[in-house]
Design a protein around this motif. Structure first.
Motif, mmCIF file in Angstrom:
data_model
loop_
_atom_site.group_PDB
_atom_site.id
_atom_site.type_symbol
_atom_site.label_atom_id
_atom_site.label_comp_id
_atom_site.label_asym_id
_atom_site.label_seq_id
_atom_site.Cartn_x
_atom_site.Cartn_y
_atom_site.Cartn_z
ATOM 1 N N LEU B 46 -1.132 7.509 0.288
ATOM 2 C CA LEU B 46 -1.026 6.117 0.729
ATOM 3 C C LEU B 46 0.294 5.483 0.296
ATOM 4 C CD1 LEU B 46 -4.662 4.786 0.203
ATOM 5 C CD2 LEU B 46 -3.690 6.155 2.035
ATOM 6 N N ASP B 47 1.069 6.218 -0.482
ATOM 7 C CA ASP B 47 2.385 5.718 -0.879
ATOM 8 C C ASP B 47 3.286 5.690 0.352
ATOM 9 O OD1 ASP B 47 4.974 5.378 -1.765
ATOM 10 O OD2 ASP B 47 4.675 6.559 -3.596
ATOM 11 N N SER B 60 0.361 3.229 6.799
ATOM 12 C CA SER B 60 1.149 2.237 6.056
ATOM 13 C C SER B 60 1.292 0.939 6.839
ATOM 14 C CB SER B 60 2.534 2.796 5.753
ATOM 15 O OG SER B 60 2.432 3.879 4.861
ATOM 16 N N ILE B 63 -1.072 -1.881 5.983
ATOM 17 C CA ILE B 63 -0.989 -2.549 4.687
ATOM 18 C C ILE B 63 0.354 -3.256 4.508
ATOM 19 C CG2 ILE B 63 -1.099 -2.166 2.178
ATOM 20 C CD1 ILE B 63 -3.706 -1.451 3.442
ATOM 21 N N VAL B 169 7.424 -2.970 -0.063
ATOM 22 C CA VAL B 169 6.339 -3.044 -1.032
ATOM 23 C C VAL B 169 6.631 -4.187 -2.011
ATOM 24 C CG1 VAL B 169 5.878 -0.574 -0.859
ATOM 25 C CG2 VAL B 169 7.457 -1.390 -2.591
ATOM 26 N N ALA B 174 4.752 -2.368 -7.566
ATOM 27 C CA ALA B 174 5.169 -0.977 -7.383
ATOM 28 C C ALA B 174 6.237 -0.527 -8.357
ATOM 29 C CB ALA B 174 5.657 -0.780 -5.950
ATOM 30 N N PHE B 182 -0.684 4.424 -5.921
ATOM 31 C CA PHE B 182 -0.864 3.959 -4.546
ATOM 32 C C PHE B 182 -2.185 4.487 -3.988
ATOM 33 C CE2 PHE B 182 3.607 3.005 -4.867
ATOM 34 C CZ PHE B 182 3.758 1.903 -4.048
ATOM 35 N N ASN B 183 -2.490 5.752 -4.321
ATOM 36 C CA ASN B 183 -3.718 6.345 -3.787
ATOM 37 C C ASN B 183 -4.976 5.678 -4.326
ATOM 38 O OD1 ASN B 183 -2.265 8.093 -2.246
ATOM 39 N ND2 ASN B 183 -2.471 9.822 -3.654
ATOM 40 N N GLY B 185 -5.050 2.542 -4.959
ATOM 41 C CA GLY B 185 -5.035 1.184 -4.437
ATOM 42 C C GLY B 185 -4.388 0.195 -5.383
ATOM 43 N N LEU B 188 -1.067 -0.739 -4.126
ATOM 44 C CA LEU B 188 -1.052 -0.898 -2.674
ATOM 45 C C LEU B 188 -1.113 -2.378 -2.291
ATOM 46 C CD1 LEU B 188 -0.878 1.575 -0.846
ATOM 47 C CD2 LEU B 188 -3.291 1.346 -0.389
ATOM 48 N N LYS B 195 -5.899 -5.217 3.776
ATOM 49 C CA LYS B 195 -5.839 -4.888 2.351
ATOM 50 C C LYS B 195 -6.616 -3.611 2.114
ATOM 51 C CE LYS B 195 -7.816 -8.534 0.787
ATOM 52 N NZ LYS B 195 -8.399 -9.602 -0.018
ATOM 53 N N PHE B 196 -6.219 -2.901 1.083
ATOM 54 C CA PHE B 196 -6.878 -1.646 0.750
ATOM 55 C C PHE B 196 -8.297 -1.879 0.224
ATOM 56 C CE2 PHE B 196 -7.986 1.304 -2.676
ATOM 57 C CZ PHE B 196 -7.948 2.503 -1.993
#
Lengths: 326, 530, 301
Positions: B46-47, B60, B63, B169, B174, B182-183, B185, B188, B195-196
């Motif tokens: 998810l990055d 991506s 988000i 981001v 970040a 990122f994975n 959340g 993220l 939103k995640f």
């Protein structure tokens, strides 16, 4: 016994070593992951930087040496594509595959042994012949074809069962399991049946032939002549006789069920390690492929060990290799 | 401690919340605005800056936002940047939109933009970094909170195009985050429409609507993406009602779906254009022989007349109708119609087997020659069928053609090592000058020219025009040069264009989507219809 | 008491075997079917209406025609329809049968020979040999056939011979394992001890005495494995790793046709599926009967 176990342990370590070398060099020969992953517009400097960061700029034996050094510390490397440790990636997906393989094995054994016994005890009856004919069908049809038929019939036309995926999961011991709820069982039924079909046919046939042979053996004939109850003959003598081939198959098949669940997982979108392997091979994600295979070898040799010990327990004529030092 | 991690003390309130949700659900069933999408490939991370592959980019976009965006047709439109212009050939000014906030409430500033442009170069262990989009920028300046100046080493026209790939981001979230953050959340935090909510690798991703999003408000409260990589299960998930929308509908099923009243189809011509690359640098090409299998004394593919004959021998309409089941349109360019630099003066070569035979005879091959053509079997729509059908066509004009298809993992490596004589490639890009640089530019690994020019085609005129286009910061001038370059390269048949793929989405009744040229499936562009 | 079919009187033994085999009409039917299939496969170039491998003979405009359609130039009736390239399905099935049967048998025989020898050696010799062979078995059996095939494919390219190698490489271990299991049991029986005491040579003991008694389980496994080899080849083709698309086996035909199943164009995968099914059922009927008549303990009294 201890000597036997120690020897097997040493052998397993050797197997793991050879295996890792074979796979490492094998995948290296297939292709360069950067051909597929680096942006087409990248310059040579970009590519070189990426290759260096991933260690892909080194000759294969240097890469292998690094891998080995890290592996000895328990680090099997990061997935190129996911950027997370390969082993972690696999362990996250292992429960899904285990659930599938165990379900398939249960179907194969719980249906296969009674059916095979029945067919073996009544080889000339219509029911016995039907079972044997059915078992021929079971291994005649390719897995992927059966899988698609199951989806077409049960999901698309009848709408009884989901076509793929795993259903909601619950976390236990840090891993996600789906069979804790009814929805999970609904999801696993079709893929497990698909995966089990071949093994089911195999168990039926081995049980049937084992039963028939047992019934002709002197001690069973003797027991029959002595007027022993048929139930007891089957329960003690026949079952014991068929256990060796059945245990071999079950043991061997469990390893292969896990390794070969690739096809079923990809048809039913089952998020297990088989599918991960296929994707990783397609994208040449070497760390994942190597870690996957090492894990499978480990699981497999362990099962094989258990099978050998059971052999010895069931058949006194078989001695364990370690106890037989020549 | 970041604010968004939930504290255990809040749990007593949960039953009441649940009750409320249940009531709302019972009272307003018609507005239960959830959307379930079946994706055809796995999102690996998810990055947004980790690896440059389509499924990750598509996610991506839910988000995050980019400075410049491309609309459904591939035209550049304002994203987080309200406007941009070249102050000088090497300096660009981007004006940021006012009042944009991240999903955690912090406002977007020029600092976040500069941070996001710096970040791709700091990512370790990425096999496909985003740095080729940021490499051209030698200096980034935050002039004020809403103005950014970007400097390039030399004049570089496609800079705004590059920026559609760099997601912005939150610097705060970040700055010290790893890809793993990122994975989960944690990092993220974006300005995008959603939103995640949850991520199960290889299985599913869930997002909820970002109420703070600056742009159009998406219809959906909650969107879940399911990874359904193989075609048949993806389709049956739709038919079984497990998902509402699927992308990448299997070609063979289209005819049946068209008659299904429960399903609507959305189609869009995509940027992905397929063409044949021909060995144009060897005097004896490895897969070209005479009919007895002996090498020829020269390479016929170097002869323009032979290339023209091959192009005329291919019945593109039949190919598209039969082998692709209508999922493509015949191509004359190496970019899809409507894309920057498309040259509409070049027409699709008409099917003319007689003319092809005549040209072959003129070139000294009245009886043709023998050829093996290569292609993939798991990359493009019906690719294996396409390769076989083209072999059929070539056989008819006397070129005895064999076929070899391979999985992409082994194919690309060999093709890039120039091992083939006649090989299929598909390419998607939003600008003709970019495509030409990679496909028809004289190969030079140091500069990134001709990196996918498998046949090593080389034409100084094409190189010069493409270089001119890339250096033009004035869009109209750049487009003129790109068009001209495409014209020169295609008249010379640098490659033989085959077809532009269509992308197909299938939606359950009640949902609508217009499709996109870049093949992406965006939940925020899917609508409900009555 | 030496077990197995008596090998003192070979001719008499064969006749007895044939007579025992003929005892089951079903098995005779299976044999007839198998012979018919093998004949059809061998004669494919002469009886097929079209050479499905010659791309110059195919016409894309004839693609996906239902059974009974006439070709565009009116020269041919497609009895079983055509595939996505306009190939006559009947011809493709006959040629495909040939490839599938050849691949299945070749792979099984080679794997059987290799696996049996190693398994016998392991079970009889024990100790170091046993350990070595069984660890190799472990490696092989945990090495997915798909990966073996993919590596071979990448190194040597596609083709029938490569797929056979891949199948042998992924199946020999099964025979080794089964033979070794049987040899372990049989090797401790009295007649082997007796043969050893008589001073017979090791190969003689292995192949004349031990092997015949290990055969029944091997025949069961081999019968299953011919079928499995054909199915595995189909699966590899399904995953895009098998045979070249221009020369499809039955498995590849099924794989190519399956995508059309949903749209009702059943003939592309159902007909080759039926051909595959008949082949395997015939094979198994024959093997099943052979197992019964070969097994000394199951022979009719």
């Amino acid at each position: 016994m201890t000597l036997f176990l120690l020897r097997r342990l040493l052998q397993t370590v050797n197997v793991l070593f050879i295996m890792s070398l074979l796979v490492f060099v094998g995948i290296y020969a297939v292709g360069n992951p950067l051909d597929m992953l680096v942006d087409p517009q990248a310059t040579r400097a970009d590519v070189a930087r990426v290759a260096a960061a991933l260690g892909l700029d080194q000759p294969v034996w240097v890469q292998y040496g690094r891998f080995l050094a890290n592996a000895l510390r328990g680090d099997l490397g990061n997935s190129f594509l996911h950027g997370t440790p390969a082993l972690q990636l696999i362990l996250q997906r292992l429960p899904a595959t285990l659930e599938l393989a165990v379900s398939a094995l249960l179907i194969a054994v719980l249906l296969g042994i009674p059916l095979g016994l029945w067919a073996g005890l009544r080889p000339d009856s219509a029911s016995g012949k039907t079972i044997m004919a059915g078992s021929i069908l079971g291994f005649s049809l390719p897995t992927f074809w059966v899988g698609l038929m199951l989806i077409m019939v049960f999901s698309v036309y009848l709408g009884w069962l989901p076509s793929g995926g795993r259903g909601p999961t619950r976390e236990v011991l840090g891993m996600h399991w789906s069979l804790l709820g009814a929805e999970g069982w609904r999801h696993v039924l079709l893929p497990a049946l698909n995966l089990a079909l071949f093994k089911l046919a195999l168990v039926i046939r081995l049980t049937q032939s084992g039963t028939r042979e047992a019934l002709l053996q002197d001690y069973v004939r003797f027991a029959r002549a002595k007027g022993l109850a048929p139930r007891r003959i089957v329960g003690v003598h026949v079952l014991k006789n068929i256990m060796i081939p059945v245990i071999t198959v079950v043991g061997l098949e469990f390893g292969t069920l896990i390794a070969f669940s690739v096809v079923t997982e990809s048809i039913f979108a089952w998020p297990g390690i088989g599918k991960l392997l296929l994707d990783s091979i397609t994208l040449l994600d070497r760390p994942v492929v190597v870690a996957y295979l090492l894990l499978i070898v480990l699981i497999y040799t362990l099962i094989s060990l258990v099978v050998d010990v059971l052999y010895a327990a069931l058949d006194p004529r078989v001695r364990l290799a370690g106890g037989q030092a020549a | 401690m970041p604010q968004h991690t939930s504290s255990p003390r809040r749990s007593p309130r949960l039953p009441r919340l649940l009750l409320g949700a249940l009531l709302a659900g019972a009272l307003l069933p018609a507005w239960a605005a959830d959307l379930r999408i079946g994706l055809s490939s796995d999102v690996t991370s998810l990055d947004p800056h980790f690896v440059n592959i389509a499924p990750n980019i598509a996610f991506s976009d839910h988000i995050f936002d980019t400075l410049v965006k491309s609309d459904a047709k591939g035209k550049l439109v304002p994203g987080l940047a309200e406007s941009w212009r070249a102050l000088s050939p090497t300096t660009w000014e981007f004006k940021l939109r006012q009042g944009v906030v991240f999903s955690d409430g912090t406002p977007l500033t020029a600092e976040d933009v500069v941070f996001s442009l710096d970040r791709p170069a700091t990512i370790q262990n990425s096999p496909g970094p985003f740095t080729s989009y940021t490499n051209q920028i030698v200096k980034k300046e935050a002039i004020d909170a809403h103005t950014v100046h970007l400097h390039t080493a030399s004049a570089y026209g496609p800079l705004p195009l590059d920026l559609i790939s760099i997601y912005v981001v939150s610097k705060k979230a970040a700055e010290n985050a790893t890809t793993e953050d990122f994975n989960t959340g944690k990092a993220l935090i974006g300005t995008g429409p959603f939103k995640f909510a949850a991520f199960r690798k290889g299985e599913s991703i869930e997002v909820t609507r970002n109420e703070r999003h600056w742009g159009k408000r998406p219809e959906w409260d909650k969107v879940s993406f399911r990874i359904l990589a193989s075609g048949a299960p993806r389709l049956s998930a739709l038919l079984a009602g497990d998902v509402d929308v699927i992308e990448n509908v299997p070609a063979a099923d289209l005819a049946r779906l068209k008659t299904n009243s429960q399903v609507t189809l959305a189609q869009h011509t995509t940027w992905r254009t397929l063409f044949w690359q021909l060995d144009q640098f060897r005097d004896q090409s490895p897969f070209v022989t005479d009919h007895a299998g002996k090498p020829l004394d020269k390479n016929p593919l170097k002869d323009l007349r032979v290339r023209q004959a091959i192009s005329k021998a291919i019945n593109r309409q039949a190919l598209v109708d039969r082998s692709l089941e209508g999922l493509a349109v015949p191509a004359s360019n190496i970019n899809a119609p409507g894309i920057f630099g498309y040259n509409d003066a070049i027409k699709v070569d008409a099917y003319d087997p007689e003319g092809a035979r005549k040209l072959l005879a003129e070139a000294g091959y009245p009886d043709g020659f023998s050829l093996t053509i290569h292609g993939t079997n798991n990359r493009y729509i019906n690719d294996e069928q396409v390769v076989q059908t083209v072999a059929q066509f070539l056989n008819r004009v006397g070129i005895r053609t064999k076929v070899d298809t391979q999985p992409v993992a082994t194919y690309f490596g060999k093709a890039r090592a120039h091992e083939y004589s006649f090989a299929l490639l598909g390419w998607g890009s939003l600008a003709a000058d970019f495509t030409l640089r990679s496909i028809a530019g004289t190969p030079n690994p140091d500069t990134g020219w001709g990196t996918w020019n498998w046949g090593k085609y080389s034409n100084p005129k094409v190189d010069e025009l493409v270089a001119g286009a890339l250096a033009a910061v004035e869009p109209a001038e750049r487009e003129r040069l790109a068009r001209e370059a495409a014209g020169v390269a295609l008249t010379d048949l640098a490659v033989i264009p085959s077809h532009h793929q269509l992308a197909t989405w299938a939606l359950r009744k009640g949902f609508a989507y217009d499709g996109r040229i870049d093949e992406f499936t965006f939940a925020h562009e899917i609508r409900s219809v009555r | 008491m030496t077990g197995g079919v008596s090998h003192t009187d070979a001719a008499g033994g064969w006749r007895a075997l044939a007579r025992a085999y003929a005892g089951s009409p079903l098995a005779l039917g299976g044999l007839a079917l198998l012979l018919a299939i093998v004949l059809a496969a061998l004669a494919a170039p002469w009886i097929a209406p079209q050479d499905p491998y010659d791309l110059a003979r195919l016409d894309i405009m004839d693609s996906r025609l239902p059974p009974g359609s006439l070709s565009a130039d009116g020269s041919l009736t497609y009895l079983l329809g055509t595939d996505g390239q306009g190939r006559d399905m009947l011809s493709a099935i006959l040629y495909g049968l040939r490839i599938s049967v050849a691949v299945g048998f070749a792979a099984t025989l080679l794997a059987l020979a290799l696996g049996m020898s190693l398994g016998l050696a392991a079970g009889y010799a024990g100790g170091r040999t046993d350990a070595l062979v069984m660890r190799a078995v472990d490696i092989q059996m945990s090495f997915p056939a798909i990966l073996t095939a993919m590596i071979l494919l990448a190194l040597f390219g596609q083709g029938t011979d490569k797929i056979v190698i891949a199948l042998v490489a992924s199946q020999w271990a099964y025979y080794a394992r089964t033979t070794r299991g049987a040899a372990l049991v049989e090797g401790r029986r009295e007649y082997i001890e007796a043969a050893r005491l008589l001073g017979l040579s090791t190969p003689r003991i292995l192949f004349r005495h031990l092997l015949p008694n290990c055969l029944p389980p091997l025949i069961v496994v081999a019968a299953l494995q011919v079928a499995a080899a054909i199915a595995l080849e189909a699966t590899l083709s399904f995953l895009g790793l098998g045979l070249p698309v221009t020369e499809p086996s039955l498995g590849l035909l099924i794989a190519n046709g399956f995508q059309y199943l949903y749209s009702g164009r059943y003939w592309m995968s159902v007909f080759p599926g039926v051909a595959l099914l008949l082949t395997i059922v015939a094979l198994n009927l024959v093997a099943d009967r052979l197992r019964e008549v070969l097994n000394p303990r199951l022979r009719p009294q």
